[in-house]
Design a protein around this motif. Structure first.
Motif, PDB file in Angstrom:
ATOM      1  N   GLU A 248      44.946  37.888  49.122  1.00  0.00           N
ATOM      2  CA  GLU A 248      43.981  38.586  49.379  1.00  0.00           C
ATOM      3  C   GLU A 248      43.314  39.066  48.036  1.00  0.00           C
ATOM      4  N   GLU A 249      44.016  39.379  46.997  1.00  0.00           N
ATOM      5  CA  GLU A 249      43.411  39.472  45.646  1.00  0.00           C
ATOM      6  C   GLU A 249      42.788  38.437  45.205  1.00  0.00           C
ATOM      7  N   ILE A 250      43.141  37.183  45.307  1.00  0.00           N
ATOM      8  CA  ILE A 250      42.433  35.922  44.862  1.00  0.00           C
ATOM      9  C   ILE A 250      41.153  35.846  45.747  1.00  0.00           C
ATOM     10  N   ALA A 251      41.238  36.125  47.115  1.00  0.00           N
ATOM     11  CA  ALA A 251      40.120  35.816  47.995  1.00  0.00           C
ATOM     12  C   ALA A 251      39.110  36.640  47.542  1.00  0.00           C
ATOM     13  N   SER A 252      39.344  38.064  47.274  1.00  0.00           N
ATOM     14  CA  SER A 252      38.561  39.085  46.955  1.00  0.00           C
ATOM     15  C   SER A 252      37.715  38.509  45.499  1.00  0.00           C
ATOM     16  N   ASN A 253      38.545  38.084  44.521  1.00  0.00           N
ATOM     17  CA  ASN A 253      37.858  37.550  43.410  1.00  0.00           C
ATOM     18  C   ASN A 253      36.984  36.246  43.533  1.00  0.00           C
ATOM     19  N   TRP A 254      37.391  35.344  44.352  1.00  0.00           N
ATOM     20  CA  TRP A 254      36.513  34.452  44.678  1.00  0.00           C
ATOM     21  C   TRP A 254      35.191  34.523  45.400  1.00  0.00           C
ATOM     22  N   LYS A 255      35.337  35.639  46.152  1.00  0.00           N
ATOM     23  CA  LYS A 255      34.072  36.026  46.951  1.00  0.00           C
ATOM     24  C   LYS A 255      33.256  36.519  45.843  1.00  0.00           C
ATOM     25  N   LYS A 256      33.646  37.212  44.674  1.00  0.00           N
ATOM     26  CA  LYS A 256      32.584  37.709  43.992  1.00  0.00           C
ATOM     27  C   LYS A 256      32.150  36.524  43.079  1.00  0.00           C
ATOM     28  N   LEU A 257      32.772  35.425  42.972  1.00  0.00           N
ATOM     29  CA  LEU A 257      32.380  34.397  42.256  1.00  0.00           C
ATOM     30  C   LEU A 257      31.291  33.618  43.197  1.00  0.00           C
ATOM     31  N   LYS A 258      31.180  33.891  44.390  1.00  0.00           N
ATOM     32  CA  LYS A 258      30.316  33.167  45.484  1.00  0.00           C
ATOM     33  C   LYS A 258      30.529  31.802  45.496  1.00  0.00           C
ATOM     34  N   PHE A 259      32.024  31.411  45.772  1.00  0.00           N
ATOM     35  CA  PHE A 259      32.209  29.963  45.776  1.00  0.00           C
ATOM     36  C   PHE A 259      31.688  29.620  47.495  1.00  0.00           C
ATOM     37  N   GLU A 260      31.199  28.513  47.463  1.00  0.00           N
ATOM     38  CA  GLU A 260      30.728  28.007  48.799  1.00  0.00           C
ATOM     39  C   GLU A 260      31.600  26.640  49.242  1.00  0.00           C
ATOM     40  N   SER A 261      32.083  25.849  48.622  1.00  0.00           N
ATOM     41  CA  SER A 261      32.743  24.561  49.052  1.00  0.00           C
ATOM     42  C   SER A 261      34.208  24.618  48.262  1.00  0.00           C
ATOM     43  N   SER A 262      34.982  23.591  48.799  1.00  0.00           N
ATOM     44  CA  SER A 262      36.332  23.407  48.323  1.00  0.00           C
ATOM     45  C   SER A 262      36.121  22.757  46.868  1.00  0.00           C
ATOM     46  N   ARG A 263      35.042  22.059  46.671  1.00  0.00           N
ATOM     47  CA  ARG A 263      34.624  21.344  45.339  1.00  0.00           C
ATOM     48  C   ARG A 263      34.707  22.556  44.262  1.00  0.00           C
ATOM     49  N   GLN A 264      33.984  23.579  44.344  1.00  0.00           N
ATOM     50  CA  GLN A 264      33.829  24.647  43.608  1.00  0.00           C
ATOM     51  C   GLN A 264      35.089  25.319  43.290  1.00  0.00           C
ATOM     52  N   ALA A 265      35.873  25.689  44.207  1.00  0.00           N
ATOM     53  CA  ALA A 265      37.396  26.354  44.315  1.00  0.00           C
ATOM     54  C   ALA A 265      38.026  25.197  43.330  1.00  0.00           C
ATOM     55  N   TYR A 266      38.245  24.084  43.592  1.00  0.00           N
ATOM     56  CA  TYR A 266      39.160  23.183  43.124  1.00  0.00           C
ATOM     57  C   TYR A 266      38.585  23.198  41.647  1.00  0.00           C
TER      58      TYR A 266
END
Length: 444
Positions: free
Chosen positions: A355-373
């Motif tokens: 949940e902590e990582i998910a909250s951070n990634w939401k702030k980073l506005k990731f929209e695809s698996s490529r960006q997260a990877y």
């Protein structure tokens, strides 16, 4: 400005319709439309119709629902949706902006009398099912008739029974435009812009055929026949001249017959068949999609089940649902997050950490698996660089005499330390190799 960027799971959709379903319309879909566009397309049509629920406009939903319930990726859903649009059962409208919203308008299927008189639908069905099955289907929708030649109509009319109606109140018809109504389907959507009527009219003027002799119904039929049989205006002129009746009107029956004869003469007696622009073997299925496309279109629950070879627990499912609802992260981003945490935590899924990582990634506005990877690989690279920059501390030499038993213990433990370091190094190399294979770097 915002532009259409492809169908995404988070995009919302609304279902709208212009007709009320009936047992007859369902029978037409099953018997006449399934042979043309396949069972899957009709299943999508019927699936979308459930959102109407007695109304003509549904509540907004997201395409996550389609991914979860239809168990198909969005590229396959779009392919089936395009078939429905091409056959005249669906129209799709799109509003772009910060969030994309689709309106799927369900169109009434063509009823049997119109279907078997439609030059395109009837020919395509005949080609798909064959002559015997075609006439069998046609007979199914025929009704029994009674010869009334020796009978006379003795029915009473309204005036004979009820008399003259009274003057209605002025407001009795107010608001009638919102009442549920049914509209006839136009069949396969073929627009008149696809045919050069200006050239056809110029050619027909040479034979004293005026524009008034080409009403809308005739123009629609000419457009359908031109698309069905690939007829140019010059050939259509000759076909129309052969289809004129004695009163100089164009017979629709003769027009269909002459157009069909023209095509069969050019194609050795064959009739046109319904084919897709993209053949089935050319359409990418899920196994042929790239890894990132699979991550973007696969439900996290399905991904977990595939990765762990077991059904996710109820707690894990609730955790995923809460992340989807609270953080609104796309499927691809959640899938990368779960895989990364599992790999770095011995296949465990600590909820608070996720949940902590998910909250951070939401702030980073990731929209695809490529960006997260790419983000994960960047973090791993930075961590490796920091570790390589760290140098071992230099210890000051001891000038005190070391007892013999300490030296003996150190000498005896040295091989163990070396062996431990070697084991750790081997384990590290193993994990790095697994990480490389796990993220499928070689496939890209």
């Amino acid at each position: 400005m915002h532009y259409f960027s492809g169908l995404r799971p988070a995009d919302s959709f609304i279902v709208h319709t212009n007709y009320v379903q009936s047992p007859l319309s369902e029978d037409v879909l099953k018997r006449l439309y399934i042979p043309l566009i396949g069972l899957e397309s009709i299943a999508v049509y019927q699936y979308l119709s459930q959102f109407i629920n007695g109304r003509q406009v549904s509540e907004p939903e997201t395409h996550y629902l389609i991914l979860n319930e239809l168990k198909m990726n969005l590229s396959h859903f779009e392919q089936l949706r395009e078939r429905l649009e091409a056959i005249g059962l669906l129209k799709t409208f799109l509003k772009t902006g910060e969030a994309q919203c689709f309106v799927y308008k369900l169109i009434s299927p063509v009823m049997p009398a119109q279907f078997f008189n439609d030059p395109m639908l009837s020919v395509f069905l005949f080609q798909v099912v064959g002559k015997e099955r075609f006439h069998q289907l046609k007979k199914h929708f025929c009704t029994d008739t009674i010869d009334l030649t020796d009978y006379r109509d003795v029915s009473k009319n309204y005036m004979d029974v009820f008399g003259t109606p009274k003057e209605p109140d002025a407001g009795i018809f107010k608001g009638n435009e919102t009442i549920i109504k049914t509209n006839d389907s136009l069949g396969i959507p073929v627009h008149q812009q696809t045919f050069d009527f200006d050239l056809l009219e110029m050619l027909l003027n040479q034979n004293l055929i005026t524009r008034e002799q080409l009403p809308k119904a005739t123009r629609d039929l000419i457009t359908q026949l031109s698309v069905l049989y690939d007829i140019a205006p010059t050939e259509m002129r000759r076909i129309i001249l052969r289809s004129l009746s004695a009163d100089q009107t164009i017979s629709h029956e003769e027009l269909r017959k002459n157009a069909r004869d023209f095509y069969q003469l050019e194609h050795e007696g064959n009739l046109p068949a319904l084919t897709e622009a993209r053949q089935p073997d050319e359409v990418e299925d899920k196994t042929q999609l790239s890894w990132f496309e699979m991550m973007d279109t696969t439900s996290p629950v399905a991904m977990l089940a595939s990765t762990s070879k077991s059904e996710p627990t109820a707690r894990q499912k609730r955790m995923i649902e809460s992340i989807v609802e609270r953080e609104k992260l796309p499927f691809g981003v959640i899938n990368i997050l779960l895989q990364y945490v599992m790999f770095t935590h011995d296949m465990q899924l600590p909820q608070s950490y996720i949940e902590e990582i998910a909250s951070n990634w939401k702030k980073l506005k990731f929209e695809s698996s490529r960006q997260a990877y790419d983000h994960v690989k960047k973090l791993q690279k930075q961590q490796a660089e920091r570790q390589s920059e760290q140098k071992p501390r230099r210890t000051r030499p001891s000038y005190e005499k070391t007892p013999a038993w300490v030296s003996q213990m150190k000498e005896g433990s040295a091989p163990v330390a070396v062996e431990t370091d070697q084991a750790l190094e081997a384990e590290k190399r193993k994990l790095e190799e697994e990480l490389k294979n796990f993220w499928k770097e070689d496939e890209r």
